[in-house]
Design a protein around this motif. Structure first.
Motif, PDB file in Angstrom:
ATOM      1  N   SER A  95      -4.150   0.077  -3.337  1.00  0.00           N
ATOM      2  CA  SER A  95      -5.789   0.455  -2.877  1.00  0.00           C
ATOM      3  C   SER A  95      -5.641   1.676  -2.948  1.00  0.00           C
ATOM      4  O   SER A  95      -4.838   2.790  -2.730  1.00  0.00           O
ATOM      5  N   LEU A  96      -7.005   2.380  -3.178  1.00  0.00           N
ATOM      6  CA  LEU A  96      -7.284   3.754  -3.504  1.00  0.00           C
ATOM      7  C   LEU A  96      -8.373   4.166  -2.537  1.00  0.00           C
ATOM      8  O   LEU A  96      -9.272   3.211  -2.427  1.00  0.00           O
ATOM      9  N   GLY A  97      -8.618   5.353  -2.264  1.00  0.00           N
ATOM     10  CA  GLY A  97      -9.714   5.836  -1.440  1.00  0.00           C
ATOM     11  C   GLY A  97      -9.824   7.440  -1.713  1.00  0.00           C
ATOM     12  O   GLY A  97      -8.945   8.290  -2.285  1.00  0.00           O
TER      13      GLY A  97
ATOM     14  N   GLY B 283     -10.304  -0.853  -4.527  1.00  0.00           N
ATOM     15  CA  GLY B 283     -10.514  -2.058  -4.113  1.00  0.00           C
ATOM     16  C   GLY B 283     -10.330  -3.079  -5.329  1.00  0.00           C
ATOM     17  O   GLY B 283     -10.324  -4.403  -5.022  1.00  0.00           O
ATOM     18  N   ALA B 284     -10.123  -2.625  -6.507  1.00  0.00           N
ATOM     19  CA  ALA B 284     -10.061  -3.488  -7.576  1.00  0.00           C
ATOM     20  C   ALA B 284      -8.560  -3.936  -8.264  1.00  0.00           C
ATOM     21  O   ALA B 284      -8.432  -4.578  -9.088  1.00  0.00           O
TER      22      ALA B 284
ATOM     23  N   GLY C 244      -7.231  12.079  -2.119  1.00  0.00           N
ATOM     24  CA  GLY C 244      -7.317  10.807  -2.504  1.00  0.00           C
ATOM     25  C   GLY C 244      -6.029  10.279  -2.004  1.00  0.00           C
ATOM     26  O   GLY C 244      -5.011  10.869  -1.586  1.00  0.00           O
ATOM     27  N   THR C 245      -6.181   8.840  -1.728  1.00  0.00           N
ATOM     28  CA  THR C 245      -5.029   7.935  -0.867  1.00  0.00           C
ATOM     29  C   THR C 245      -4.922   7.000  -1.932  1.00  0.00           C
ATOM     30  O   THR C 245      -5.586   6.202  -2.062  1.00  0.00           O
ATOM     31  N   LEU C 246      -3.533   6.890  -2.083  1.00  0.00           N
ATOM     32  CA  LEU C 246      -2.828   5.638  -2.796  1.00  0.00           C
ATOM     33  C   LEU C 246      -2.099   5.068  -1.934  1.00  0.00           C
ATOM     34  O   LEU C 246      -1.130   5.579  -1.276  1.00  0.00           O
ATOM     35  N   THR C 247      -2.585   3.745  -1.434  1.00  0.00           N
ATOM     36  CA  THR C 247      -1.655   2.955  -0.506  1.00  0.00           C
ATOM     37  C   THR C 247      -1.387   1.786  -1.102  1.00  0.00           C
ATOM     38  O   THR C 247      -1.818   0.876  -1.853  1.00  0.00           O
TER      39      THR C 247
ATOM     40  N   VAL D 257       0.049   9.454  -0.499  1.00  0.00           N
ATOM     41  CA  VAL D 257       0.686   8.251  -0.856  1.00  0.00           C
ATOM     42  C   VAL D 257       1.360   7.564   0.440  1.00  0.00           C
ATOM     43  O   VAL D 257       2.232   8.019   1.208  1.00  0.00           O
ATOM     44  N   THR D 258       1.086   6.289   0.691  1.00  0.00           N
ATOM     45  CA  THR D 258       1.527   5.601   1.846  1.00  0.00           C
ATOM     46  C   THR D 258       1.622   4.015   1.737  1.00  0.00           C
ATOM     47  O   THR D 258       1.235   3.636   0.630  1.00  0.00           O
ATOM     48  N   GLY D 259       2.156   3.408   2.752  1.00  0.00           N
ATOM     49  CA  GLY D 259       2.316   2.138   2.652  1.00  0.00           C
ATOM     50  C   GLY D 259       1.225   1.199   3.577  1.00  0.00           C
ATOM     51  O   GLY D 259       1.380   1.595   4.713  1.00  0.00           O
ATOM     52  N   ALA D 260       1.014  -0.074   3.372  1.00  0.00           N
ATOM     53  CA  ALA D 260       0.289  -0.817   4.243  1.00  0.00           C
ATOM     54  C   ALA D 260       1.180  -1.562   5.137  1.00  0.00           C
ATOM     55  O   ALA D 260       2.367  -1.865   4.766  1.00  0.00           O
ATOM     56  N   GLY D 261       0.705  -1.942   6.306  1.00  0.00           N
ATOM     57  CA  GLY D 261       1.678  -2.688   7.326  1.00  0.00           C
ATOM     58  C   GLY D 261       2.868  -1.850   7.737  1.00  0.00           C
ATOM     59  O   GLY D 261       2.578  -0.567   8.196  1.00  0.00           O
TER      60      GLY D 261
END
Length: 266
Positions: A10-12, A4-5, A18-21, A57-61
């Protein structure tokens, strides 16, 4: 920061995944030089995270990534800003090398358009799941540019030199089904199932024995530049190491006890 920083990604971390968005949805997650730097730093956190055994690894929206931000590209071309151009292009070097050397398999969940650098980020991943709404292409020649972000390396190895030449020269975006037909993606799913299928793949990998998975990933890419004899030697060395691992003992114990194994990477 762990989550979130960041401004553009964004990471989770959840259940070993682990997810990189990519998180610039108003611009179809187009890369700026600052976003590239953030992506490398964020991915490094996931690769080094002790609990992460698979990475998404994915994209928002609505998009995966439309590639480089055209406003920054215009600045590079019109102002002759070579430093900015280098940051946009060569920043991907750290990401590509990190992805290939990471112990975890990396899955691209391609949720929409993946163009130019965005397409090649997806190709840099070890596995690719595409939404049926995805479109993928080497669009560089449309604006007078040459493929970058490893496209000349990844695409040729996935689809062969003739198909890679056609796709790169045409600059066309192809749909997900065509990308699957020529071997660019592993599977295509309906868009509303993409997140669930990608998480399912990632969790299956996260439950696998980490030592064996790491060695397997290395072997697949090593084989591209090796002889049969070298690979047989590598398999022998690796298997002897696996025989000595707690994971092999756990796997066999679980097999005979008819239970699910729990691997710890030791």
């Amino acid at each position: 920061p762990e989550t979130g920083a960041y401004q553009f990604v964004s990471l989770g971390v959840d259940l070993g995944v682990g997810t990189l968005t990519l998180n610039r949805p108003d611009k179809l997650n187009a890369f700026t030089a600052d976003m590239v730097a953030e992506g490398v730093a964020a991915l490094e956190i996931l690769v080094r995270h002790p609990e992460v055994r698979a990475i998404l690894v994915t994209g928002a929206g609505q998009g995966f990534s439309a590639g480089a931000d055209v406003a920054e590209l215009r600045q590079v071309v019109e102002r002759g800003d070579e430093d900015l151009g280098r940051r946009l292009v060569d920043g991907s070097r750290g990401m590509g090398i990190l992805m290939r050397s990471a112990p975890q398999p990396i899955i691209a969940a391609i949720n929409g358009v993946a163009a130019g650098a965005g397409a090649n980020l997806a190709l840099a991943c070890d596995l690719r799941i595409a939404s049926d709404a995805a479109r993928i292409g080497q669009v560089f020649t449309r604006i007078g540019l040459h493929p970058d972000w490893g496209g000349t390396y990844y695409l040729t190895r996935l689809v062969g030199p003739s198909q890679a030449m056609e796709l790169s020269l045409s600059g066309d975006l192809i749909d997900a089904r065509e990308a699957w037909r020529i071997g660019m993606v592993n599977t295509v799913v309906e868009s509303h199932h993409l997140a669930d299928v990608a998480r399912s793949w990632a969790r299956q990998i996260a439950a696998a024995p980490p030592l064996a998975v790491r060695a397997l990933k290395h072997a697949v890419y090593l084989s591209e530049r090796s002889t049969l004899e070298r690979m047989l030697d590598y398999e022998l060395e690796t298997q002897l190491a696996c025989f000595k691992s707690d994971d092999a003992r756990e796997g066999l114990d679980a097999f005979f006890a008819k239970r699910t194994p729990h691997f710890h990477g030791r």
